[in-house]
Design a protein around this motif. Structure first.
Motif, PDB file in Angstrom:
ATOM      1  N   TYR A   4       0.838  -1.204   0.000  1.00  0.00           N
ATOM      2  CA  TYR A   4       0.000   0.000   0.000  1.00  0.00           C
ATOM      3  C   TYR A   4       0.876   1.259   0.000  1.00  0.00           C
ATOM      4  N   LYS A   5       1.890   1.273   0.877  1.00  0.00           N
ATOM      5  CA  LYS A   5       2.790   2.435   0.940  1.00  0.00           C
ATOM      6  C   LYS A   5       3.532   2.610  -0.384  1.00  0.00           C
ATOM      7  N   SER A   6       3.963   1.472  -0.953  1.00  0.00           N
ATOM      8  CA  SER A   6       4.682   1.527  -2.227  1.00  0.00           C
ATOM      9  C   SER A   6       3.779   2.078  -3.332  1.00  0.00           C
ATOM     10  N   TYR A   7       2.516   1.631  -3.355  1.00  0.00           N
ATOM     11  CA  TYR A   7       1.571   2.108  -4.363  1.00  0.00           C
ATOM     12  C   TYR A   7       1.322   3.612  -4.215  1.00  0.00           C
ATOM     13  N   SER A   8       1.153   4.057  -2.964  1.00  0.00           N
ATOM     14  CA  SER A   8       0.920   5.497  -2.709  1.00  0.00           C
ATOM     15  C   SER A   8       2.113   6.320  -3.159  1.00  0.00           C
ATOM     16  N   LYS A  53       2.275   9.138  -6.249  1.00  0.00           N
ATOM     17  CA  LYS A  53       2.769  10.497  -6.011  1.00  0.00           C
ATOM     18  C   LYS A  53       3.880  10.851  -7.005  1.00  0.00           C
ATOM     19  N   LYS A  54       4.826   9.913  -7.182  1.00  0.00           N
ATOM     20  CA  LYS A  54       5.947  10.155  -8.095  1.00  0.00           C
ATOM     21  C   LYS A  54       5.474  10.244  -9.547  1.00  0.00           C
ATOM     22  N   ASN A  55       4.455   9.450  -9.892  1.00  0.00           N
ATOM     23  CA  ASN A  55       3.914   9.519 -11.260  1.00  0.00           C
ATOM     24  C   ASN A  55       3.316  10.885 -11.562  1.00  0.00           C
ATOM     25  N   LYS A  56       2.593  11.441 -10.567  1.00  0.00           N
ATOM     26  CA  LYS A  56       2.026  12.777 -10.752  1.00  0.00           C
ATOM     27  C   LYS A  56       3.131  13.813 -10.942  1.00  0.00           C
ATOM     28  N   GLU A  57       4.181  13.705 -10.106  1.00  0.00           N
ATOM     29  CA  GLU A  57       5.311  14.641 -10.221  1.00  0.00           C
ATOM     30  C   GLU A  57       5.984  14.498 -11.580  1.00  0.00           C
ATOM     31  N   LEU A  58       6.104  13.230 -12.045  1.00  0.00           N
ATOM     32  CA  LEU A  58       6.746  12.983 -13.333  1.00  0.00           C
ATOM     33  C   LEU A  58       5.924  13.555 -14.485  1.00  0.00           C
ATOM     34  N   ILE A  59       4.604  13.434 -14.407  1.00  0.00           N
ATOM     35  CA  ILE A  59       3.730  13.987 -15.456  1.00  0.00           C
ATOM     36  C   ILE A  59       3.896  15.504 -15.540  1.00  0.00           C
TER      37      ILE A  59
END
Length: 738
Positions: free
Chosen positions: A332-336, A340-346
């Protein structure tokens, strides 16, 4: 979750395998029969029949204990451990391999010791990624094999050693083992090691950057793997081959091989799932066997053992549940975190895309600005050069006038500066492509020497030329770019040398069948370059020493030289000492092909100039340029009509015919492109030549699509203009006859 269940199975299976005896194995077996059972278990393992292998090996282990034969016990444990390794139960595999080694060490049999140490080496090196531990076991296995002169086992262990070293990138340590197995393969290698051997050779030559050899070995490994049953080695061969293809830049094939690697791996993974299902069946049989044995024991002992095992199971269940909850929490922590990182990357990608678009717009604006400025500068410069030539033609008494000569030199010098700015801009945008022309290097050098004699004379310098007579008479290459390089270097040397000497030395360095390498040395005994400034002189707009003496120039000459040499796949070397002089050295490879040179010489257009009188329509809006063009045309005894815009030109062409049309491109109201397009739409096929101050490469594409027959840059020589006119008219006449 998977780790928790593994712990439960390990403890339960250990309890069962050590405390239980098969119900159907009460009869004593001979050592020969036990050995046959062990071989059957090994054969089932090789065929991936894990359930059958477990049953046979477990039965053999029981009888080995009864027989009290340490060698047979060690072999039985070796089979059981290998089964667990095949099922990816690596901790259990280590447990039973070590136990087998414990019993093997109680014997004098070095062969079984070598097998177990070799298998532990494989397990630690490739499955648990503990390379140092794995290498220790390999060394022990090798020691035992050498002790008994077991050449076949030595071969296998050294193959595994080479693989392990290559796996961690230590090719230096692994190379001796690879050499050994390459030599001994025919004698001691088997079909099942052939895939691994070829793959290891591929890895080695890939590391050595011998890509053709590496590719050959990988392809052979893949072919053998597809023919045989060594699917694990085949998957590794696809993976290593893909790495080689990535390294050589063949990304398409690399991705194809990675896809095949994933496919083979998925097949192996699917088979592992079936194996684990077999293991569950084995555990159920073990539980049933345990219940049958426990019926013989007393009720009290049975209840005690059941209670004891129940407590262990509850504890283990709690541990497994805790591990499972911890695993879910971690996921769960890894998915969260990933979200978060995907949003920053976008967001970062969007910003990068905007920055890239802005940079491209800025680059286009810069190119447009440079092009426009150069055009606006070239137009009046053309006027200055043209009027100067007119004055010299009309007033022969001014031929020796220093003022007129200075005016002409200054105009041409300013024009060369504009050309330098355009040149560096074109190089930075990768718009220069080298051309192949045949040329005589001696002629080119002497032409450069003569063209720079004015600068040499002004500084009281001498230009001395040495050309190696071994250089072929004709070379093939871009002589124009070579001339640019030499002119920049020699003119630089002349500017920074007073009362001195500039040497141009050309030597043949290497001569191949159709290629020769030529070294150029430009040396002067001028002011030299300080050591701290030598790294800066090839940068754009950098000038050294201007504080003391006002040397002319933009600081682009050496920057252009360096970038042009990059196009030749060459580099420039600088040797200089302040107050003593400077030496530049570079080597360029030229093509040398006598037959091709003759063909290119035969294809050179011959000057077709005649005394023919032409009727020419000139479309030019600049009044000064009109005067100059009229003088050039009338000097050649030809006639011309000059108009200032495209509409007037179209009106005249409706009424009159001309031999040729000279068309300016940059005109108000209607430009030269549109005017020419409308001329062609009216069915008029008179040759149209573009006269433009724009760089030729910038307008060629649009000029061709508009219907122009040729392009001439301003300022131009009258000989070049009339040579082009004569050629176009002769070509038109030839086409009409056909």
């Amino acid at each position: 979750m998977y780790n928790g269940i593994q712990i439960i199975f390990l403890i339960l299976f250990s309890l069962n395998i050590l405390s239980s005896q098969p119900a159907t194995t009460n009869a004593m077996l001979s050592d020969k029969e036990i050995l046959e059972l062990i071989k059957q278990g090994s054969s089932s393992l090789h065929e991936s029949k894990f359930e059958k292998s477990f049953e046979t090996s477990r039965k053999a282990l029981h009888h080995s204990y009864v027989s009290k034969d340490n060698y047979l016990i060690a072999r039985s444990y070796n089979n059981i451990a290998a089964n667990y390794q095949g099922l990816a139960e690596y901790d259990k595999a280590v447990f039973y391999f070590v136990k087998g080694l414990l019993y093997a060490n109680r014997t004098n049999n070095d062969t079984i010791k070598s097998w177990l140490n070799n298998n532990l080496g494989n397990l630690y090196s490739f499955d648990k990624n503990q390379f140092s531990t794995g290498l220790k076991y390999y060394k022990k296995a090798l020691w035992h094999s050498e002790k008994t002169n077991d050449s076949a086992q030595i071969y296998v262990t050294k193959l595994n050693l080479a693989w392990a070293y290559f796996y961690i990138g230590n090719f230096k340590e692994g190379e001796p083992y690879l050499k050994f197995i390459n030599v001994q393969h025919k004698k001691y290698g088997k079909e099942k090691t052939a895939v691994a051997l070829n793959m290891l050779n591929g890895m080695f030559y890939s590391h050595k950057n011998e890509y053709n050899k590496a590719s050959s070995y990988f392809l052979k490994a893949i072919a053998l793997g597809n023919q045989g049953n060594e699917k694990q080695d085949l998957s590794q061969a696809y993976s290593e081959y893909a790495k080689l293809l990535f390294k050589t830049g063949d990304f398409k094939k690399a991705y194809e091989n990675m896809a095949t690697f994933n496919k083979v791996n998925n097949e192996l993974t699917d088979s592992k799932k079936l194996r684990k299902a077999n293991l569950v069946g084995i555990n159920l049989e073990l539980d049933e066997y345990k219940r049958k044995v426990n019926t013989i024991e007393s009720e009290k002992e049975l209840q005690y053992q059941s209670l004891k095992k129940s407590r262990i199971i509850v504890v283990l269940f709690i541990i497994a549940l805790s591990v499972l909850l911890l695993l879910f929490y971690t996921l769960y922590k890894s998915y969260s975190f990933k979200q978060k990182k995907n949003k920053e990357l976008i967001i970062a990608n969007k910003e990068l895309s905007v920055a890239k678009e802005n940079a491209e717009v800025a680059s286009q604006q810069k190119s447009q600005f440079v092009s426009t400025i150069s055009h606006e500068l070239r137009t009046p410069l053309y006027g200055v050069v043209g009027i100067t030539n007119m004055l010299l033609d009309e007033h022969k008494e001014l031929a020796n006038s220093p003022h007129l000569s200075s005016l002409k030199f200054s105009a041409r010098y300013l024009l060369s500066l504009v050309n330098d700015v355009l040149q560096i801009n074109k190089i930075e945008e990768n718009r220069i492509v080298l051309e192949n022309m045949t040329f005589n290097i001696s002629d080119e050098i002497n032409m450069i020497k003569n063209s720079l004699s004015f600068i040499a004379k002004n500084h009281d310098n001498k230009i001395n030329v040495y050309i190696d007579p071994a250089i072929p008479e004709y070379l093939i290459g871009d002589k124009l770019r070579l001339s640019q390089i030499l002119i920049n270097l020699v003119s630089n040397a002349l500017k920074f040398t007073k009362n001195g000497e500039v040497k141009i030395k050309v030597d043949l360095v290497k001569m191949a069948e159709k290629e020769c390498s030529v070294e150029f040395n430009i040396e002067d005994n001028g002011i030299g370059i300080a050591k701290e400034d030598q790294d800066k002189i090839f940068d754009t707009f950098v000038q050294i020493g201007r504080k003391e003496i006002d040397y002319q120039g933009t600081g682009l000459g050496l920057a252009i030289v360096k970038r042009l040499l990059d196009l030749f796949n060459s580099s420039i070397n600088l040797e200089s000492e302040a107050g003593k002089g400077t030496k530049f050295t570079f080597v360029i490879k030229f093509e040398h092909d006598s037959a091709k040179s003759v063909e290119m010489i035969n294809n050179i257009e011959v000057d077709l100039g005649t005394n023919q009188i032409f009727k020419i329509l000139v479309v030019e809006d600049n009044k000064i340029n009109q005067v100059i063009i009229r003088k050039i045309i009338e000097k050649q005894n030809s006639n011309c009509i000059i108009v200032s815009d495209g509409f007037t030109a179209l009106e005249i062409l409706d009424k009159d015919k001309f031999d040729v049309i000279l068309m300016d491109i940059n005109m108000p109201i209607i430009n030269g492109f549109e005017t020419t397009r409308r001329i062609r739409e009216r069915g008029i096929y008179t040759p149209v030549i573009a006269l433009t101050a724009f760089n030729k490469e910038e307008v060629t594409e649009e000029a061709i699509s508009s219907g122009f027959d040729d392009i001439i840059n301003k300022p131009f020589e009258s000989e070049a203009l009339f040579k082009t006119i004569t050629y176009l008219l002769s070509r038109q006449e030839s086409l009409s006859l056909n």
